[in-house]
Design a protein around this motif. Sequence first.
Motif, PDB file in Angstrom:
ATOM      1  N   LEU A 155       2.306 -11.910  -1.139  1.00 33.77           N
ATOM      2  CA  LEU A 155       1.731 -11.476   0.134  1.00 33.77           C
ATOM      3  C   LEU A 155       2.283 -10.094   0.480  1.00 33.77           C
ATOM      4  O   LEU A 155       3.498  -9.892   0.521  1.00 33.77           O
ATOM      5  CB  LEU A 155       2.078 -12.483   1.230  1.00 33.77           C
ATOM      6  N   VAL A 156       1.357  -9.161   0.718  1.00 27.14           N
ATOM      7  CA  VAL A 156       1.736  -7.813   1.155  1.00 27.14           C
ATOM      8  C   VAL A 156       1.029  -7.582   2.481  1.00 27.14           C
ATOM      9  O   VAL A 156      -0.161  -7.255   2.515  1.00 27.14           O
ATOM     10  CB  VAL A 156       1.324  -6.754   0.123  1.00 27.14           C
ATOM     11  N   SER A 157       1.731  -7.722   3.570  1.00 24.07           N
ATOM     12  CA  SER A 157       1.086  -7.876   4.865  1.00 24.07           C
ATOM     13  C   SER A 157       0.658  -6.582   5.535  1.00 24.07           C
ATOM     14  O   SER A 157       0.140  -6.618   6.645  1.00 24.07           O
ATOM     15  CB  SER A 157       2.010  -8.660   5.804  1.00 24.07           C
ATOM     16  N   GLY A 158       0.824  -5.454   4.919  1.00 20.89           N
ATOM     17  CA  GLY A 158       0.430  -4.201   5.552  1.00 20.89           C
ATOM     18  C   GLY A 158      -1.071  -4.029   5.647  1.00 20.89           C
ATOM     19  O   GLY A 158      -1.835  -4.555   4.843  1.00 20.89           O
ATOM     20  N   THR A 159      -1.497  -3.265   6.642  1.00 25.74           N
ATOM     21  CA  THR A 159      -2.928  -3.032   6.843  1.00 25.74           C
ATOM     22  C   THR A 159      -3.527  -2.186   5.731  1.00 25.74           C
ATOM     23  O   THR A 159      -4.745  -2.131   5.580  1.00 25.74           O
ATOM     24  CB  THR A 159      -3.166  -2.344   8.188  1.00 25.74           C
ATOM     25  N   LYS A 211      -6.790 -12.135   2.292  1.00 30.58           N
ATOM     26  CA  LYS A 211      -5.494 -12.810   2.419  1.00 30.58           C
ATOM     27  C   LYS A 211      -4.323 -11.866   2.165  1.00 30.58           C
ATOM     28  O   LYS A 211      -3.165 -12.287   2.242  1.00 30.58           O
ATOM     29  CB  LYS A 211      -5.422 -13.988   1.438  1.00 30.58           C
ATOM     30  N   LYS A 212      -4.611 -10.609   1.833  1.00 30.55           N
ATOM     31  CA  LYS A 212      -3.573  -9.612   1.528  1.00 30.55           C
ATOM     32  C   LYS A 212      -2.624 -10.144   0.460  1.00 30.55           C
ATOM     33  O   LYS A 212      -1.401  -9.980   0.548  1.00 30.55           O
ATOM     34  CB  LYS A 212      -2.824  -9.210   2.795  1.00 30.55           C
ATOM     35  N   THR A 213      -3.196 -10.757  -0.550  1.00 27.27           N
ATOM     36  CA  THR A 213      -2.418 -11.419  -1.591  1.00 27.27           C
ATOM     37  C   THR A 213      -2.884 -10.969  -2.965  1.00 27.27           C
ATOM     38  O   THR A 213      -4.085 -10.825  -3.211  1.00 27.27           O
ATOM     39  CB  THR A 213      -2.550 -12.946  -1.460  1.00 27.27           C
ATOM     40  N   PRO A 268       7.042  -7.067   0.389  1.00 28.24           N
ATOM     41  CA  PRO A 268       6.289  -8.113  -0.285  1.00 28.24           C
ATOM     42  C   PRO A 268       7.062  -9.430  -0.341  1.00 28.24           C
ATOM     43  O   PRO A 268       8.303  -9.426  -0.397  1.00 28.24           O
ATOM     44  CB  PRO A 268       6.083  -7.540  -1.692  1.00 28.24           C
ATOM     45  N   PHE A 288      -3.232  -2.701   2.579  1.00 29.51           N
ATOM     46  CA  PHE A 288      -3.291  -3.456   1.319  1.00 29.51           C
ATOM     47  C   PHE A 288      -4.592  -3.237   0.575  1.00 29.51           C
ATOM     48  O   PHE A 288      -4.602  -2.989  -0.628  1.00 29.51           O
ATOM     49  CB  PHE A 288      -3.082  -4.956   1.594  1.00 29.51           C
ATOM     50  N   VAL A 319       6.914  -2.983   5.695  1.00 27.96           N
ATOM     51  CA  VAL A 319       6.351  -4.118   4.965  1.00 27.96           C
ATOM     52  C   VAL A 319       7.174  -4.411   3.727  1.00 27.96           C
ATOM     53  O   VAL A 319       7.519  -3.504   2.960  1.00 27.96           O
ATOM     54  CB  VAL A 319       4.896  -3.818   4.562  1.00 27.96           C
TER      55      VAL A 319
END
Length: 114
Positions: A23-27, A75-77, A4, A29, A2
């Motif tokens: 946005l950090v798209s890892g599960t 939103k993993k944000t 950012p 987060f 991942v």
Amino acid sequence: QVQPVESGGGLVQVGGSLRLACLVSGTFFSIKTVGWYRQAPGNERELVASITMGRGTNYADSVKGRFTISRDNAKKTVYLQMNSLKPEDTAVYYCNVVPSYLPWGQGTQVTVSS
């Protein structure tokens, strides 16, 4: 792995505002403390704000009262609202977990003109 993705930087006058997003798209987060870091030319990268899983926040003294960090786990944000900007806030801004172990993203440039 991942990485950012930061956005929202730009050129702003002294006293102005900007809102950064990352946005950090890892599960993972939602369970991690996430932070905003910045690096000005010739300086070390520094942590300016962080937010825990429970939304507890911490700020560097230099930005306290002017910057606000927040997160949207759905939103993993993570966001950084920056108000009353000063020339010394000029830097490339990055996000990462705290302590940082993800690859650094490209960052987003914030330039405050006087």
